[in-house]
Design an enzyme around this catalytic site. Structure first.
Site, short mmCIF file in Angstrom:
data_model
loop_
_atom_site.label_atom_id
_atom_site.label_comp_id
_atom_site.label_asym_id
_atom_site.label_seq_id
_atom_site.Cartn_x
_atom_site.Cartn_y
_atom_site.Cartn_z
N ASP A 71 -13.22 6.11 -5.57
CA ASP A 71 -11.89 6.26 -5.00
C ASP A 71 -11.89 7.19 -3.79
O ASP A 71 -11.90 8.42 -3.94
CB ASP A 71 -10.95 6.80 -6.10
CG ASP A 71 -9.57 7.07 -5.59
OD1 ASP A 71 -8.82 7.84 -6.22
OD2 ASP A 71 -9.22 6.49 -4.53
N SER A 91 -4.53 3.46 13.50
CA SER A 91 -4.76 2.16 14.13
C SER A 91 -3.76 2.03 15.29
O SER A 91 -2.58 2.34 15.12
CB SER A 91 -4.51 1.03 13.12
OG SER A 91 -4.34 -0.21 13.80
#
Ligand SMILES: CC[C@H](C)[C@H](NC(=O)[C@@H](NC[C@H](O)[C@@H](N)CC(C)C)C(C)C)C(=O)N[C@@H](Cc1ccccc1)C(=O)OC
Length: 330
Positions: A35, A199
């Site tokens: 994780d 992004s």
């Protein structure tokens, strides 16, 4: 190089991926969820009451000659999905994909949330975030990767998750045969302890250009879906026939026969982009003829989450040494 690789088995219809991990001497075997959105290595243990166990493998430190209790230490995890776990800490030998760390802090669970009890596919988590969000008290502990990195060829690990098929994690090396395009790197902001990056924009379907809007989020192998800002989510579902936000499912749903467009997010200045196939974005059947979308809102989290739906659409490099996140198509 004979560097190290761990096969990741997809569980529960691509809801999560687990890898085989051995802890202790003689080795005790577990299926743990790697994780990158957290930084605690914890495992179901013999300390749990039997009501909280449902077939999971239990780590028993008393059966390991290399286990050493970290006296006075505790840990206490609360996850974004409302689940939690807590307990005590031992140091023991941990091996994942051929990489062994002696004296790795192993957090043994004394309490786990019902979500974990019900999840028979996993025996615990291996946090691969940064040590600054480890929950050990009185002193934070390093992750398995941070302890292993000095002995690896490169201070990085890669995730190559696949749609409804086994994937793999590699530690310390990049498998050039595992990716098709060049790897494009984005800067990582680790100040919150996550693999946080931005992004520059996105595109819906086969649109050529990108909508230039910064999407700041974490790349989290432990989160199933792709959680994005509301304006991006609304634009996407504006192009999905009949999609609506359903109160009862608290998310966007659409008729299961709907053709769902691809979703692409840009990396670096938009030169490169990762395309999530529409097929992955028709995530699950609700059972009433509607299907639940793989893209949902990140409302309330404080950042976006590039979860498994995004990660399995690419070959991803988590470069801790240079604080970079690499994306390549495959
Ligand atoms: C155990 C601590 C870790 C670092 C925890 N990490 C997470 O919750 C992140 N990853 C979530 C995990 O990947 C989770 N889905 C794994 C499954 C198996 C339970 C979220 C943010 C995407 C966290 O940040 N918890 C926040 C609480 C939080 C986070 C986000 C939203 C809401 C609440 C905290 O404890 O902050 C101090």
């Amino acid at each position: 190089p004979d560097e190290d690789s761990a096969d990741a088995e997809p569980q529960l219809g691509d809801e999560e991926w687990t890898v085989p991990v051995s802890i202790g001497t003689p080795p005790q075997g577990f299926k743990l969820d790697l994780d990158t959105g957290s930084s605690d290595l914890w495992v179901f243990s013999t300390l749990l009451s039997k009501e909280e166990v449902n077939g999971q493998s239990l780590y028993d430190p008393n059966k390991s000659t290399t286990a050493a209790k970290m006296t006075g230490y505790t840990w206490d995890c609360h996850y974004g999905d409302g689940s939690f776990s807590s307990g005590y800490i031992y140091q023991d030998t941990v091996t994942i994909g051929g990489v062994t760390v002696a004296k790795q802090p192993v957090e043994v669970a004394k309490t786990v949330a019902p979500q974990f009890t019900q999840d028979t596919a996993l025996d615990g988590l291996v946090g691969l975030g940064f040590w600054t969000i480890n929950t050990a008290e009185p002193k934070k502990q390093k992750t398995f990767f941070e302890n292993a990195a000095p002995n690896l060829e490169k201070g990085l690990f890669t995730a190559d998750l696949k749609h409804e098929a086994p994937g793999s994690y590699n530690f310390g090396w990049i498998d050039e045969n595992a990716h098709a395009s060049n790897i494009t790197y984005a800067d990582v902001d680790s100040s919150d302890g996550y693999w946080m990056w931005t992004s520059p924009g996105y595109a819906v379907g086969d649109a050529k250009g990108i909508n230039k809007t910064a999407i700041r989020g974490i790349t989290d192998t432990g989160t199933t879906l792709l959680l994005l800002p509301d304006d991006v989510v609304d634009t996407y579902y504006g192009q999905v026939d009949g999609a609506t936000w359903a109160e009862e499912w608290s998310g966007y749903v659409f008729d299961c026969n709907t053709t769902v467009p691809d979703f692409s997010f840009a990396v670096d200045n938009g030169t490169a982009k990762v395309t999530v196939p529409g097929e992955y974005l028709n995530y699950a059947e609700n059972g009433d003829g509607t299907c639940y979308g793989g893209i949902q809102s990140d409302y309330g989290v404080g950042f976006s989450i590039f979860g498994d739906i995004a990660i399995k659409s690419a070959f991803v490099v988590f470069d801790q040494q240079n604080l970079k996140l690499g994306w390549a198509s495959k």
